[in-house]
Scaffold this motif. Structure first.
Motif, short mmCIF file in Angstrom:
data_model
loop_
_atom_site.label_atom_id
_atom_site.label_comp_id
_atom_site.label_asym_id
_atom_site.label_seq_id
_atom_site.Cartn_x
_atom_site.Cartn_y
_atom_site.Cartn_z
N UNK A 1 15.26 -8.28 -5.98
CA UNK A 1 14.27 -9.44 -6.26
C UNK A 1 13.07 -8.38 -7.20
N UNK A 2 12.96 -8.68 -8.69
CA UNK A 2 12.57 -8.38 -9.50
C UNK A 2 11.79 -8.23 -9.40
N UNK A 3 11.16 -9.15 -8.91
CA UNK A 3 8.97 -9.58 -9.00
C UNK A 3 8.77 -8.26 -7.87
N UNK A 4 8.95 -8.69 -6.48
CA UNK A 4 8.53 -8.04 -5.66
C UNK A 4 8.47 -6.33 -6.16
N UNK A 5 9.52 -6.07 -6.79
CA UNK A 5 9.99 -4.33 -7.16
C UNK A 5 8.26 -4.09 -7.98
N UNK A 6 8.54 -4.96 -8.86
CA UNK A 6 7.20 -5.05 -9.84
C UNK A 6 5.95 -4.21 -8.96
N UNK A 7 5.29 -5.64 -8.34
CA UNK A 7 4.24 -5.64 -7.09
C UNK A 7 4.44 -4.31 -6.51
N UNK A 8 5.99 -3.52 -6.36
CA UNK A 8 5.65 -2.63 -5.29
C UNK A 8 4.98 -1.11 -6.10
N UNK A 9 5.87 -1.43 -7.41
CA UNK A 9 5.57 0.40 -8.51
C UNK A 9 4.75 -0.30 -9.08
N UNK A 10 3.80 -1.42 -9.28
CA UNK A 10 2.76 -0.98 -9.41
C UNK A 10 1.97 -1.03 -8.64
N UNK A 11 1.62 -1.08 -7.34
CA UNK A 11 0.77 -0.54 -6.40
C UNK A 11 0.94 1.29 -6.06
N UNK A 12 2.10 1.51 -6.27
CA UNK A 12 2.28 3.07 -6.25
C UNK A 12 1.46 3.84 -8.15
N UNK A 13 1.21 2.97 -8.72
CA UNK A 13 0.06 3.44 -9.74
C UNK A 13 -1.21 3.39 -9.61
N UNK A 14 -1.55 5.17 -10.62
CA UNK A 14 -3.08 5.70 -10.68
C UNK A 14 -3.55 4.38 -11.61
N UNK A 15 -4.55 4.60 -10.46
CA UNK A 15 -5.31 4.23 -11.67
C UNK A 15 -5.61 3.95 -13.47
N UNK A 16 -5.25 5.75 -13.78
CA UNK A 16 -4.94 6.46 -15.31
C UNK A 16 -3.75 6.04 -15.36
N UNK A 17 -2.44 5.01 -15.13
CA UNK A 17 -0.81 4.87 -14.99
C UNK A 17 -0.83 3.42 -15.30
N UNK A 18 -2.10 2.60 -14.57
CA UNK A 18 -2.34 1.09 -14.44
C UNK A 18 -3.25 0.78 -16.04
N UNK A 19 -4.17 1.55 -16.37
CA UNK A 19 -4.37 1.67 -17.60
C UNK A 19 -3.45 2.32 -19.17
N UNK A 20 -2.55 3.19 -18.74
CA UNK A 20 -2.11 3.28 -19.58
C UNK A 20 -0.60 2.61 -19.80
N UNK A 21 -0.32 1.09 -18.59
CA UNK A 21 0.53 0.48 -18.69
C UNK A 21 -0.23 -0.87 -19.19
N UNK A 22 -1.90 -1.14 -19.15
CA UNK A 22 -2.21 -2.34 -19.77
C UNK A 22 -2.17 -1.82 -21.47
N UNK A 23 -2.82 -0.54 -21.93
CA UNK A 23 -2.51 -0.63 -23.21
C UNK A 23 -0.68 -0.63 -24.25
N UNK A 24 0.00 -0.09 -22.63
CA UNK A 24 1.65 -0.50 -23.56
C UNK A 24 2.07 -1.87 -23.34
N UNK A 25 1.24 -2.75 -23.03
CA UNK A 25 1.41 -4.44 -23.14
C UNK A 25 0.53 -5.24 -24.36
N UNK A 26 -0.24 -4.25 -24.18
CA UNK A 26 -1.06 -4.70 -25.39
C UNK A 26 -0.44 -4.73 -26.85
#
Length: 147
Positions: free
Chosen positions: A78-103
Motif C-alpha cells: 500500500x504505497x500511499x499508506x507507506x508514504x503517509x506513515x513516512x511523512x508522519x515520522x518526519x520532523x517539521x524541518x524534514x517536512x519543509x525540506x520535502x516541500x522544497x524538493x517538491x517545488x
C-alpha cells in the motif's frame, strides 16, 4: 562510503585509514578489504595510481538515499499508506525540506501556493464572453416569450 562521499574526490586506502585512525584503531588491510568489497559491489570505481588504487563513489549519497527510499516504497503493498506513515515520522524541518524538493521537481512553471490565484469553479451555465446570456434561451431566439 561516508569518507568517500565526504571528500567527494578519489581517495586512497591510506587517506581513509589516516582519517579513521583519528577516531579508532583500525588496520590498513581492513580498510583495503572494505574498499575492495565496495568496488566489487559496484559502489565505487577505482583507478590504479602507482602501486595503489584511488577509489571514487559511483553515485552521490543523495542518490543512494533516494534509491533506498524508492526500494522500500516499491515493496509496499500500500504505497500511499507507506508514504503517509513516512511523512508522519518526519520532523517539521524534514517536512519543509520535502516541500522544497517538491517545488524543485515541479519547476518554475508551477506557481508557489502563496502567489497562485484561487481556483474558481466553472459556472453551471457558462456564458460565452462575446455573446449575450439571452442568446442561449431558445424562446428568446425565436422571438417568443421573454422579449
Amino acid at each position: 562510503m561516508t569518507r568517500v562521499w565526504k571528500w567527494n574526490r578519489p581517495v586512497t586506502v591510506r587517506e581513509v585509514l589516516e582519517d579513521l585512525q583519528q577516531e579508532r584503531s583500525i588496520a590498513y588491510t581492513t580498510v583495503m578489504t572494505v574498499l575492495d568489497n565496495l568496488h566489487q559491489k559496484g559502489w565505487v570505481r577505482r583507478e590504479a595510481e602507482g602501486r595503489a588504487y584511488r577509489y571514487e563513489a559511483v553515485s552521490t549519497r543523495a542518490a543512494y538515499a533516494a534509491a533506498l527510499m524508492n526500494d522500500a516504497w516499491s515493496q509496499s503493498d500500500n504505497p500511499a499508506a507507506a508514504l503517509v506513515a513516512f511523512f508522519g515520522m518526519m520532523s517539521p524541518e524534514q517536512r519543509e525540506a520535502l516541500r522544497d524538493a517538491v517545488r524543485m521537481v515541479q519547476g518554475p512553471e508551477t506557481p508557489a501556493p502563496e502567489t497562485a490565484a484561487p481556483e474558481t469553479p466553472a459556472p453551471e451555465n457558462p456564458v460565452k464572453p462575446e455573446g449575450n446570456p439571452e442568446d442561449e434561451n431558445p424562446a428568446a431566439a425565436e422571438g417568443g416569450a421573454g422579449r
